[in-house]
Write a protein that holds these residues in place. Sequence first.
Motif, PDB file in Angstrom:
ATOM      1  N   LEU A 264      45.371  -1.760  -8.797  1.00 22.26           N
ATOM      2  CA  LEU A 264      46.065  -0.644  -9.580  1.00 22.26           C
ATOM      3  C   LEU A 264      47.313  -1.298 -10.472  1.00 22.26           C
ATOM      4  O   LEU A 264      47.759  -2.266 -10.112  1.00 22.26           O
ATOM      5  N   THR A 265      47.731  -0.468 -11.197  1.00 24.18           N
ATOM      6  CA  THR A 265      48.662  -1.158 -12.217  1.00 24.18           C
ATOM      7  C   THR A 265      49.949  -0.837 -11.367  1.00 24.18           C
ATOM      8  O   THR A 265      50.022  -0.128 -10.277  1.00 24.18           O
ATOM      9  N   ASP A 268      51.332   2.671 -11.073  1.00 23.80           N
ATOM     10  CA  ASP A 268      50.735   3.636 -10.047  1.00 23.80           C
ATOM     11  C   ASP A 268      50.787   3.328  -8.633  1.00 23.80           C
ATOM     12  O   ASP A 268      50.963   3.956  -8.048  1.00 23.80           O
ATOM     13  N   SER A 349      44.582  10.877  -5.368  1.00 18.66           N
ATOM     14  CA  SER A 349      44.692  11.177  -6.852  1.00 18.66           C
ATOM     15  C   SER A 349      45.466  12.002  -7.616  1.00 18.66           C
ATOM     16  O   SER A 349      45.640  12.306  -8.726  1.00 18.66           O
ATOM     17  N   LEU A 354      50.420   9.634 -12.521  1.00 14.79           N
ATOM     18  CA  LEU A 354      49.616   8.443 -12.225  1.00 14.79           C
ATOM     19  C   LEU A 354      48.903   8.302 -13.508  1.00 14.79           C
ATOM     20  O   LEU A 354      48.427   9.115 -14.260  1.00 14.79           O
ATOM     21  N   LYS A 355      48.539   7.168 -13.864  1.00 15.45           N
ATOM     22  CA  LYS A 355      48.014   6.601 -15.160  1.00 15.45           C
ATOM     23  C   LYS A 355      46.503   6.661 -14.936  1.00 15.45           C
ATOM     24  O   LYS A 355      45.669   6.944 -16.131  1.00 15.45           O
ATOM     25  N   ASP A 356      46.037   6.202 -13.633  1.00 16.15           N
ATOM     26  CA  ASP A 356      44.448   6.297 -13.484  1.00 16.15           C
ATOM     27  C   ASP A 356      44.006   7.137 -12.255  1.00 16.15           C
ATOM     28  O   ASP A 356      43.549   6.319 -11.424  1.00 16.15           O
ATOM     29  N   ILE A 358      41.401   8.818 -12.007  1.00 18.11           N
ATOM     30  CA  ILE A 358      40.227   8.783 -11.760  1.00 18.11           C
ATOM     31  C   ILE A 358      39.711   7.570 -10.900  1.00 18.11           C
ATOM     32  O   ILE A 358      38.882   7.693  -9.956  1.00 18.11           O
ATOM     33  N   LYS A 359      40.283   6.358 -11.023  1.00 20.93           N
ATOM     34  CA  LYS A 359      40.057   5.128 -10.484  1.00 20.93           C
ATOM     35  C   LYS A 359      40.442   5.428  -8.890  1.00 20.93           C
ATOM     36  O   LYS A 359      39.914   4.909  -7.966  1.00 20.93           O
TER      37      LYS A 359
END
Length: 433
Positions: A264-265, A268, A349, A354-356, A358-359
Motif C-alpha cells: 500500500l501507499t 494509506d 476499507s 484512504l486513497k485506495d 477498493i484495494k
Amino acid sequence: MDMNMNSLSGMNPQVSGYLDPYTMPIDVTQQMAPQQSMQPMMQMPPQQSRVDSPPPPRIYKPCFVCQDKSSGYHYGVSACEGCKGFFRRSVQKNMQYTCHRDKKCVINKVTRNRCQHCRLQKCFDVGMSKDCVRNDRNKKKKVKQEVSESLVIPAEIEEVIQQVLHAHRETFQEEPPKDTYCVTSNLNNPCSQQVPQSTSLGLAGEPCSVESGGGGVNDQKPSKPSTSNGETDLSLFQHVSEISSKAIIMVVDFAKKLPGFQVLTTQDQITLLKAACLEIMVLRICSRVNSQDGSVTFTNGLRLTQEQLKSGGFGALLDTICQFAAALSKMKIDETEVSLLGAICLISSDRSGLKDPIKIEKMQEPLLEGLRYYVRKRRPLEPHIFAKILMKITDLRSISVKSAERVLHLKVEIPAEFPALITEMIDRNDDDD
C-alpha cells in the motif's frame, strides 16, 4: 300410427333416450328417486362427513424416583426432568455422595433434594442405566469431532491464517513472563529500556526498535507524584507511557509483517495505523488482564494493579477495558482469533482518508474468510459465534474513541511529560486532507 306407438312402448325402458317420466312405470320412477337424492352425498369428501377430534394426550407414568410428573422415558425408566438431570450429572462427574442417616431416606417430590446419596441409589434401584449416560455423552463428542474433521480449510486461506498468526507472535507475547515485578509511585526508574524519541512510525523502511538506555521516557528526571485526588500520578504515568510507546512500535511491526500491507501507499499505511492502533492495543491488553483483581502484567514483566493503572493515566477507561476483556474471556477467544481480529481491524476499507479503499477491501476478504473458517472448525456446534466475534470490532472502535479522548485529556493535563510517539498516533490531521 297405433302400431308405432305400441312398438315404442314395448321397447326396453332402460335405453337412454326412451325414458319418459309420464309413461314410465311407477316402480321404475321410485327406484330412480333415491339414486338422485343420494348423488350429492356420494360427492362429499370423507373428511367432511365426520367431525375431527384431537388425538388423546400421551400419558406417562409418574417419575419412578420421586413420583413427580414424568416428562418421558430417560435412561431406561419414566422420570421427571429433575431426576433425569440429577442422574446425568452424578454419573458424568462420578459424584460420591454421603448419607447422614441410615441410607434409608424416603425419596419423593418433597424430600428428593435432602439426601443425594439415597436419591442416586433409588435411581439405580428403579432401573436407570449408567451406560445410557455414557453413550449419550460419547455420542455428542463423536458428532462434534466428525463435524470438525469434515470442515477443510482451503490451502490459500490456511496460509493467510499462519502468516497473520506468525506476525502476531513476532510482535506480541501472548503469555506474560513468569518473573514479574511491581512498582510504587515513588520509584524513580525501575525499567531498563528506553523508547527512542521519534516522531516517525517507521513505515518508510527505517528500523523501528526499542534501544537500550537508562534514562526512561524522554530522558527526563522523574517528577514527583501527584497528591491531588483525581489527578494523574506522574511517576506511574511514566511507566504507562513508556509501555504504551513500546506497544505502538509493536503494532507497527505487526502491520508491516501482514501480507500485502507494505504494498500500500505510505499515506494509506499511516491512515490505517492511526485508525486501528488503539484498537489493537486494547485487544492485546485484554489478554493480560487478571480477571480476579483487574491487574495487568505487561511484556517486560511489570505488573500494575487496577488502582495503579487508573492513577497512571487509564482513569475510568480501565473499567470499560476490563468489561471488554471479560466478554472476550467468556467467548474463549484464542491466540489465532485475536491475531485475525487485529488484522481485520487494521485492514479496513471504511477508514476515512484512504486513497485506495477498493484495494484494501480486497486485502481484507481473505482475513475475514480465514477467521470464518477457523472459528467454524474450532467451534463446529456454535453456528453464530463467528458473527458474535466479528461484532466485537464495533466495541473495539467505541473503546478506541474513548481512549483517544482520554489521551487528549492527559496531553492537556501534563503536556511536558507526553511522549511524541503517542501524540503522533492520535493526531488525525492527515486524514482530513
